[in-house]
Design a protein around this motif. Structure first.
Motif, PDB file in Angstrom:
ATOM      1  N   ARG A 148      46.300-104.956  77.763  1.00 39.48           N
ATOM      2  CA  ARG A 148      47.260-105.310  76.712  1.00 39.48           C
ATOM      3  C   ARG A 148      48.206-104.129  76.501  1.00 39.48           C
ATOM      4  N   LEU A 149      49.494-104.425  76.406  1.00 39.62           N
ATOM      5  CA  LEU A 149      50.513-103.421  76.118  1.00 39.62           C
ATOM      6  C   LEU A 149      51.012-103.632  74.696  1.00 39.62           C
ATOM      7  N   VAL A 150      50.931-102.595  73.869  1.00 40.56           N
ATOM      8  CA  VAL A 150      51.400-102.677  72.482  1.00 40.56           C
ATOM      9  C   VAL A 150      52.637-101.802  72.365  1.00 40.56           C
ATOM     10  N   ASP A 151      53.760-102.416  71.976  1.00 35.28           N
ATOM     11  CA  ASP A 151      55.029-101.685  71.958  1.00 35.28           C
ATOM     12  C   ASP A 151      55.896-102.181  70.807  1.00 35.28           C
ATOM     13  N   ARG A 152      56.546-101.251  70.090  1.00 33.20           N
ATOM     14  CA  ARG A 152      57.449-101.641  69.006  1.00 33.20           C
ATOM     15  C   ARG A 152      58.913-101.413  69.382  1.00 33.20           C
ATOM     16  N   HIS A 153      59.161-100.946  70.595  1.00 32.81           N
ATOM     17  CA  HIS A 153      60.501-100.781  71.162  1.00 32.81           C
ATOM     18  C   HIS A 153      61.403 -99.961  70.234  1.00 32.81           C
TER      19      HIS A 153
END
Length: 267
Positions: free
Chosen positions: A29-34
């Motif tokens: 899983r990739l968690v990113d808020r950009h």
């Protein structure tokens, strides 16, 4: 749900890590808020360790190995997704423009060509001196220069396009992406076993922090110092409406300045 791996941060480093993990069969899983102003979106993307004047042999070998890996990776990405990878082999000119740049140019020249002789790489056909007149042929908008050398196989990459291509290909291999912010790490018995996102625990066998300049908060939690910090820079975009700049090379000068041409008339 428990994941084999969670990657925190979806810039080019996190996207590449996630891509290679899922290709290897790791449930990720990739968690990113950009975040805005991330390095992936602003970096020049110059791929030419052979013209670096660094004295570090470890850096040089690592850089060359990394750049050599681009070719097979780009070919794989072209077959795995339909987006632009932002990669192009365009060449690089290192130049001395003013009188006060001649001495540092000569010092750089000595390091670069000594290393070329020692490693027999790049070949004499790929890294060589050019005249000021020849330099202008490689970069038509270049003014007068005193000295120059040229690296034919240097390349450029647009981090935004490459990051998007890596992410798209990773999703095709099963990557799960969550657009969110990681509040904290879950640490048990001196091991990181997951992350907390919006108050919810997400467990994983491994957690990778790829948050760039925003990673230090996790270092504080782990009582370690992550030596990454924001760097301010200025970028000027010049638009040539009547010029095809796609084949223009990179200009690498001194005083920390450089120019990278793109395929859309932009420098």
């Amino acid at each position: 749900m428990t994941w084999d791996a969670i990657v925190v941060g979806g810039g080019i480093v996190g996207a590449s890590l996630a891509y290679h993990l899922v290709k290897a069969g790791v449930k990720t899983r990739l968690v990113d808020r950009h975040d805005t102003a991330r390095a992936t979106d602003a970096g020049a993307g110059i791929l030419s360790p052979e013209t670096s004047s660094t004295e570090s042999e470890d850096w040089y070998r690592f850089g060359v190995a990394s750049v050599n890996y681009y070719q097979p990776m780009i070919q794989n990405l072209k077959s795995e997704q339909d987006g632009d990878t932002g990669y192009a082999m365009c060449g690089l000119l290192r130049v001395a423009v003013d009188d006060d740049e001649i001495a540092p140019f000569d010092e750089s020249h000595e390091v670069v060509f000594r290393r070329q002789q020692e490693n027999q790489n790049p070949s004499a056909d790929d890294l060589f001196d050019v005249t000021p007149q020849q330099a202008q042929e490689y970069f038509p908008a270049l003014g007068n220069v005193h000295k120059a050398f040229y690296h034919r196989t240097a390349a450029r990459v647009d981090g935004r396009f490459l990051c998007a291509a890596l992410t798209k290909a990773a999703v095709s291999h099963g990557l799960d992406i969550l657009e969110a912010s990681v509040d904290s790490l879950i640490v048990e018995d001196h091991q990181v076993v997951g992350v907390v996102v919006d108050g919810e625990e997400m467990r994983a066998g491994k957690v990778a922090i790829a948050g760039g300049a925003w990673s230090t908060v996790f270092g504080d939690q782990l009582h370690v110092q992550i030596p990454v910090e924001p760097q301010r820079g200025q970028i000027i975009h010049l638009q040539f409406d009547d010029r095809d700049t796609e084949d223009w090379c990179i200009i690498n000068a001194f005083r920390g300045h450089y120019m990278v041409a793109r395929e859309d008339g932009r420098v």
